[in-house]
Design a protein around this motif. Structure first.
Motif, PDB file in Angstrom:
ATOM      1  N   PHE A   1      98.409 136.715  26.386  1.00  0.00           N
ATOM      2  CA  PHE A   1      98.605 135.782  27.493  1.00  0.00           C
ATOM      3  C   PHE A   1      98.857 136.586  28.765  1.00  0.00           C
ATOM      4  O   PHE A   1      99.917 136.478  29.379  1.00  0.00           O
ATOM      5  N   PRO A   2      97.888 137.403  29.153  1.00  0.00           N
ATOM      6  CA  PRO A   2      98.101 138.258  30.333  1.00  0.00           C
ATOM      7  C   PRO A   2      98.187 137.417  31.596  1.00  0.00           C
ATOM      8  O   PRO A   2      97.430 136.469  31.780  1.00  0.00           O
ATOM      9  N   SER A   3      99.110 137.786  32.450  1.00  0.00           N
ATOM     10  CA  SER A   3      99.321 137.012  33.675  1.00  0.00           C
ATOM     11  C   SER A   3      98.410 137.451  34.803  1.00  0.00           C
ATOM     12  O   SER A   3      98.338 136.779  35.830  1.00  0.00           O
ATOM     13  N   TYR A   4      97.711 138.577  34.631  1.00  0.00           N
ATOM     14  CA  TYR A   4      96.917 139.083  35.750  1.00  0.00           C
ATOM     15  C   TYR A   4      95.545 139.590  35.308  1.00  0.00           C
ATOM     16  O   TYR A   4      94.970 140.443  35.961  1.00  0.00           O
ATOM     17  N   ALA A   5      95.011 139.060  34.212  1.00  0.00           N
ATOM     18  CA  ALA A   5      93.644 139.427  33.831  1.00  0.00           C
ATOM     19  C   ALA A   5      92.690 138.983  34.940  1.00  0.00           C
ATOM     20  O   ALA A   5      92.887 137.941  35.574  1.00  0.00           O
ATOM     21  N   ASP A   6      91.654 139.772  35.191  1.00  0.00           N
ATOM     22  CA  ASP A   6      90.730 139.448  36.280  1.00  0.00           C
ATOM     23  C   ASP A   6      89.887 138.227  35.924  1.00  0.00           C
ATOM     24  O   ASP A   6      89.842 137.782  34.775  1.00  0.00           O
ATOM     25  N   ASP A   7      89.231 137.683  36.923  1.00  0.00           N
ATOM     26  CA  ASP A   7      88.457 136.448  36.747  1.00  0.00           C
ATOM     27  C   ASP A   7      87.389 136.585  35.668  1.00  0.00           C
ATOM     28  O   ASP A   7      87.198 135.680  34.851  1.00  0.00           O
ATOM     29  N   THR A   8      86.661 137.715  35.675  1.00  0.00           N
ATOM     30  CA  THR A   8      85.577 137.882  34.703  1.00  0.00           C
ATOM     31  C   THR A   8      86.114 137.902  33.283  1.00  0.00           C
ATOM     32  O   THR A   8      85.564 137.245  32.390  1.00  0.00           O
ATOM     33  N   SER A   9      87.217 138.635  33.039  1.00  0.00           N
ATOM     34  CA  SER A   9      87.803 138.698  31.692  1.00  0.00           C
ATOM     35  C   SER A   9      88.275 137.329  31.227  1.00  0.00           C
ATOM     36  O   SER A   9      88.057 136.942  30.071  1.00  0.00           O
ATOM     37  N   ARG A  10      88.917 136.592  32.123  1.00  0.00           N
ATOM     38  CA  ARG A  10      89.413 135.272  31.739  1.00  0.00           C
ATOM     39  C   ARG A  10      88.265 134.313  31.458  1.00  0.00           C
ATOM     40  O   ARG A  10      88.336 133.508  30.519  1.00  0.00           O
ATOM     41  N   PHE A  11      87.210 134.402  32.232  1.00  0.00           N
ATOM     42  CA  PHE A  11      86.046 133.548  31.971  1.00  0.00           C
ATOM     43  C   PHE A  11      85.399 133.905  30.640  1.00  0.00           C
ATOM     44  O   PHE A  11      85.076 133.022  29.836  1.00  0.00           O
TER      45      PHE A  11
ATOM     46  N   ASN B   1      93.998 118.168  15.428  1.00  0.00           N
ATOM     47  CA  ASN B   1      94.652 117.188  16.291  1.00  0.00           C
ATOM     48  C   ASN B   1      94.006 117.056  17.661  1.00  0.00           C
ATOM     49  O   ASN B   1      94.324 116.143  18.408  1.00  0.00           O
ATOM     50  N   LYS B   2      93.110 117.997  18.005  1.00  0.00           N
ATOM     51  CA  LYS B   2      92.407 117.972  19.296  1.00  0.00           C
ATOM     52  C   LYS B   2      93.377 117.761  20.468  1.00  0.00           C
ATOM     53  O   LYS B   2      93.109 117.004  21.398  1.00  0.00           O
ATOM     54  N   SER B   3      94.534 118.397  20.383  1.00  0.00           N
ATOM     55  CA  SER B   3      95.560 118.188  21.397  1.00  0.00           C
ATOM     56  C   SER B   3      95.195 118.891  22.693  1.00  0.00           C
ATOM     57  O   SER B   3      94.496 119.896  22.706  1.00  0.00           O
ATOM     58  N   SER B   4      95.688 118.342  23.811  1.00  0.00           N
ATOM     59  CA  SER B   4      95.516 118.996  25.100  1.00  0.00           C
ATOM     60  C   SER B   4      96.576 120.077  25.233  1.00  0.00           C
ATOM     61  O   SER B   4      97.605 120.059  24.555  1.00  0.00           O
ATOM     62  N   CYS B   5      96.334 121.039  26.123  1.00  0.00           N
ATOM     63  CA  CYS B   5      97.243 122.173  26.220  1.00  0.00           C
ATOM     64  C   CYS B   5      97.154 122.783  27.608  1.00  0.00           C
ATOM     65  O   CYS B   5      96.180 122.602  28.334  1.00  0.00           O
ATOM     66  N   THR B   6      98.197 123.506  27.960  1.00  0.00           N
ATOM     67  CA  THR B   6      98.210 124.276  29.200  1.00  0.00           C
ATOM     68  C   THR B   6      98.588 125.726  28.932  1.00  0.00           C
ATOM     69  O   THR B   6      98.854 126.471  29.859  1.00  0.00           O
ATOM     70  N   GLY B   7      98.583 126.132  27.679  1.00  0.00           N
ATOM     71  CA  GLY B   7      98.959 127.497  27.296  1.00  0.00           C
ATOM     72  C   GLY B   7      98.766 127.705  25.815  1.00  0.00           C
ATOM     73  O   GLY B   7      97.652 127.644  25.304  1.00  0.00           O
ATOM     74  N   LYS B   8      99.854 127.907  25.107  1.00  0.00           N
ATOM     75  CA  LYS B   8      99.791 128.136  23.670  1.00  0.00           C
ATOM     76  C   LYS B   8      99.553 126.838  22.914  1.00  0.00           C
ATOM     77  O   LYS B   8      99.906 125.755  23.356  1.00  0.00           O
ATOM     78  N   CYS B   9      98.943 126.996  21.737  1.00  0.00           N
ATOM     79  CA  CYS B   9      98.775 125.875  20.817  1.00  0.00           C
ATOM     80  C   CYS B   9      99.740 126.045  19.649  1.00  0.00           C
ATOM     81  O   CYS B   9     100.126 127.168  19.303  1.00  0.00           O
TER      82      CYS B   9
ATOM     83  N   VAL C   1      91.564 124.655  20.104  1.00  0.00           N
ATOM     84  CA  VAL C   1      90.449 124.815  19.169  1.00  0.00           C
ATOM     85  C   VAL C   1      90.780 125.951  18.212  1.00  0.00           C
ATOM     86  O   VAL C   1      91.618 126.820  18.500  1.00  0.00           O
ATOM     87  N   LEU C   2      90.132 125.947  17.069  1.00  0.00           N
ATOM     88  CA  LEU C   2      90.265 127.034  16.109  1.00  0.00           C
ATOM     89  C   LEU C   2      89.281 128.135  16.486  1.00  0.00           C
ATOM     90  O   LEU C   2      88.068 127.919  16.476  1.00  0.00           O
ATOM     91  N   SER C   3      89.796 129.283  16.854  1.00  0.00           N
ATOM     92  CA  SER C   3      88.926 130.375  17.282  1.00  0.00           C
ATOM     93  C   SER C   3      89.657 131.700  17.136  1.00  0.00           C
ATOM     94  O   SER C   3      90.876 131.768  17.364  1.00  0.00           O
ATOM     95  N   THR C   4      88.911 132.724  16.751  1.00  0.00           N
ATOM     96  CA  THR C   4      89.466 134.073  16.734  1.00  0.00           C
ATOM     97  C   THR C   4      88.940 134.795  17.964  1.00  0.00           C
ATOM     98  O   THR C   4      87.947 135.520  17.912  1.00  0.00           O
ATOM     99  N   THR C   5      89.575 134.551  19.080  1.00  0.00           N
ATOM    100  CA  THR C   5      89.222 135.194  20.341  1.00  0.00           C
ATOM    101  C   THR C   5      90.474 135.848  20.892  1.00  0.00           C
ATOM    102  O   THR C   5      91.511 135.189  21.003  1.00  0.00           O
ATOM    103  N   ARG C   6      90.379 137.121  21.217  1.00  0.00           N
ATOM    104  CA  ARG C   6      91.563 137.876  21.603  1.00  0.00           C
ATOM    105  C   ARG C   6      91.294 138.754  22.827  1.00  0.00           C
ATOM    106  O   ARG C   6      90.178 139.251  23.014  1.00  0.00           O
ATOM    107  N   TYR C   7      92.335 138.933  23.627  1.00  0.00           N
ATOM    108  CA  TYR C   7      92.333 139.968  24.655  1.00  0.00           C
ATOM    109  C   TYR C   7      92.755 141.289  24.012  1.00  0.00           C
ATOM    110  O   TYR C   7      93.609 141.313  23.118  1.00  0.00           O
TER     111      TYR C   7
END
Length: 700
Positions: free
Chosen positions: A556-566, A581-589, A608-614
């Motif tokens: 949950f980096p606070s300053y990752a650049d735009d390209t990395s976050r996209f 549950n298809k819940s809405s979120c603003t951070g962690k699930c 969503v269920l995903s294995t995506t990591r920084y």
């Protein structure tokens, strides 16, 4: 009457002197209503892009004021017919002379003393220049996994990027170029020495002030920060964290997201490497529509590395994280990696009638040959008249500069290939130059239609450009997507029906080009804003940037650049399965294995269920400890770490460039003399007036 006449004459003389001797300002005096208006009229701020100071363990490169003060020098435009300076000057330079001029400065100390600053013109560059690359002819040759370092992968390379310049260098915008050309012409026509238009540079680097001239000393004194950012990886289908059920061999598809340039904020990298990034994202999108990928014998993993232009920071840190078993790579390890397919520069493969790509293999292992075979099978499935795949020349010393070098240096038995749009030399003549841009996009009709396989009619109306071609990128994406499916099927019979349904979304290719490579719409495009809130609405730049502080908690980096976050959000979305549950979120699930996609969007994201990591991307030779960065000793077991330059970037307070008119010192003395004369005359007039008035009063 005599007294009144004397005072009137004095006032007229004062006005006349200042009207004649005072220098003209650049604005319209009739509109001056306040001091800010006067300052704005006198000083013209110039839109430009600076070359900044970078450091490594052995010294400095890039640009800075030589001291801690601003530089002020008259503007002189040099052309091929006029290459001499008679005094310290600001040199206005046509772009096609940039490389030769800076090489001359580096080799001629006497000439260097007369260069106070350099302004590079930018207008008409795409039409006049055939090549411009400030990098070396073998970029980052110290990291090559073979001994032949004399091969010219980049024939256009001049090497000026790696020199130190003790004066400012700015790239002008096109509008600023026109303004400065007019200013230099005024200076040229003014032969009486009355006034001159000067440039004022404010490019003071903190490392210059602190006298810290290498990475170790500047990190110690906290006058710089290490280069770095965030890489991203994802799996398709998702892998459960810490699962013992997933022991499938991994097919790793990689690319990089950062570029370099002589000018920090103009690192666009259209062909090298963003064309490969767009191709990989499009391939992932195509594969995401295939069902039952979990039944394949091998696991698909995608990685987008950051910081590759500065010592392969992302790929090397990724491998180190695998060795450490860090949380950022939970679910995979280096022993699981079976084959590596890297998508390099793929934006220039359309030369004549069809895209033609070259496969550069690391070694001659059977696994590497399997990747080549898969690419050729994928090519055939697209139709023989659509995409050609060729093996790179055996005379090449090995793989070209690429992230695959990190894997091979780490383990010489690594089986991998790099897919490129060139054979023995870069087809990109603007490698690591700000001119590696998409060029002017024009719509045209493509004829890459297979009569043998109608399902391969993937391209109809596409955009071509001076530097990249979207049909080339789309072809690479289709080739990669089908090749990965073939490789993941392993020894089992490939389902041809499924293979032929793997098609790329051409509109996505064009949209990504607009988002990642152009100023309009740029990162304000709908696709990017559907996932993140961009921090900048300006033209995209893919410079790696600096790693600010503690790299822990990188998910949950606070300053990752735009390209990395996209990239993170895009991959998380395309490689995901919907959460229960298809819940809405603003951070962690809440549930394990879930991530929040689109958390920055105003309406909120979704789990969503995903294995995506920084994964943090910075030098393996630096460590954040006691709230500061420190350089670590070289480890002989890490051959790439031994040659790691450990790049850092200097702090600065402000960066500015402005132009204004000044008068010659001779006229300063004339004004002083005139002022003294007027003062003396005024004094005499007062004395005469007092005497006259006294006589009049006595007479009365």
């Amino acid at each position: 009457m005599a007294a009144g006449s004397s005072l009137a004459l004095v006032a007229a003389a004062v006005c006349l002197a200042f009207a004649v001797l005072a220098p003209a300002v650049s604005g319209d005096g009739a509109t001056l209503e306040s001091v800010p208006d006067l300052v704005k009229a006198m000083y013209l701020n110039i839109e430009s892009f600076p070359c900044v100071r970078l450091l490594n363990l052995s010294g400095e490169i890039g640009c800075s004021n030589p001291g801690s003060e601003k530089i002020i020098a008259p503007i002189v435009r040099l052309t091929k017919g006029s290459d001499q300076l008679v005094q310290p000057s600001t040199v206005l330079l046509p772009l096609d002379q940039m490389s030769d001029f800076l090489l001359r400065v580096s080799n001629d100390p006497e000439f260097h003393q007369k260069v106070s600053g350099v302004l590079i013109e930018s207008n008409g560059a795409n039409n006049n220049l055939q090549e411009l690359s400030p990098d070396r002819k073998f970029p980052q040759d110290a990291f090559a996994p073979y001994s032949n370092r004399s091969h010219d992968w980049n024939p256009a390379g001049s090497g000026i990027l790696w020199n130190r310049y003790d004066f400012p260098v700015f790239l002008l915008s096109e509008e600023s170029t026109r303004i400065l050309q007019k200013v230099s012409e005024k200076n040229k026509k003014t032969d009486n020495g009355y006034k001159a238009n000067v440039a004022e540079f404010d490019l003071v680097m903190q490392t210059t002030k602190a006298q810290t001239h290498d990475s170790a000393s500047c990190l110690k004194e906290r006058s710089c920060l290490p280069l770095g950012g965030h890489s991203v990886w994802a799996s398709l289908p998702p892998i459960k964290n810490g699962s013992t059920e997933h022991h499938k061999p991994i097919i790793l598809a990689i690319t990089s997201q950062d570029s370099a340039s002589f000018f920090r904020d103009r690192s666009i990298g259209s062909d090298s490497p963003i064309s490969g990034l767009i191709a990989l994202l499009t391939a992932v999108d195509a594969l995401s529509h295939i069902r039952d990928l979990s039944n394949l014998k091998k696991q698909l993993v995608f990685a987008v590395f950051n910081g590759e232009a500065w010592g392969y920071l992302g790929s090397r840190k990724f491998l180190q994280e695998l060795d450490k078993g860090a949380d950022s790579v939970n679910g995979i390890n280096s022993l699981m990696i079976d084959q590596v397919l890297e998508i390099g520069s793929v934006g220039k493969a359309v030369i004549e009638e069809y895209p033609s790509f070259y496969v550069h293999a690391a070694g001659n292992s059977s696994a590497s040959k399997q990747i080549l075979d898969a690419l050729q099978r994928a090519s055939k499935s697209l139709g023989s008249d659509n995409v050609k795949v060729k093996q790179a020349a055996s005379s090449n010393p090995g793989v070209p500069p690429s992230s695959l070098m990190s894997f091979v240096r780490k383990n010489m038995s690594t089986s991998g290939v790099v897919l490129e749009d060139f054979d023995s030399h870069f087809s990109n003549r603007f490698y690591h130059s700000y001119l590696d841009n998409p060029g002017k996009l024009t719509e045209r009709k493509c004829d890459y239609i297979s009569h043998e396989n109608p399902s391969a009619n993937l391209w109809h109306f596409l955009f071509s450009a001076a530097n990249i071609n979207s049909s080339s990128i789309a072809a690479a994406a289709a080739l990669v997507a089908r090749s990965l499916y073939i490789l993941a099927s392993a020894d089992s019979v490939v389902d041809l029906m499924t293979l032929n349904t793997i098609k790329v979304n051409v509109s996505l290719v064009e949209e990504l080009i607009g988002c990642l490579l152009t100023c309009n719409p740029g990162l304000s495009c709908g696709l990017v804003k559907s996932f993140i809130s961009p921090s900048s609405s300006s033209c995209p730049s893919h410079y790696v940037g600096v790693f600010l502080d503690d790299p822990s908690g990188t998910q949950f980096p606070s300053y990752a650049d735009d390209t990395s976050r996209f990239v993170w959000n895009f991959l998380a979305d395309r490689t995901s399965t919907s959460a229960g549950n298809k819940s809405s979120c603003t951070g962690k699930c809440g549930d394990e294995g879930e991530v929040c996609v689109g958390a920055e969007v105003e309406a909120g994201g979704r789990c969503v269920l995903s294995t995506t990591r920084y994964v943090p991307a910075y030098s393996t030779r630096v460590k954040f400890e006691d709230n500061a960065w420190h350089v670590l000793p070289a480890n002989s077991s890490d051959p790439m770490g031994v040659v790691d330059p450990v790049w850092t970037e200097s702090y600065w307070n402000t960066i500015g460039l402005r132009v204004y008119a000044v008068q010659d010192s001779t006229y300063d003395w004339l004004i002083l003399l005139a002022g003294l004369s007027i003062t003396a005359a005024s004094y005499c007039a007062v004395l005469v007036s007092r005497s006259y008035i006294s006589k009049v009063v006595k007479r009365d």
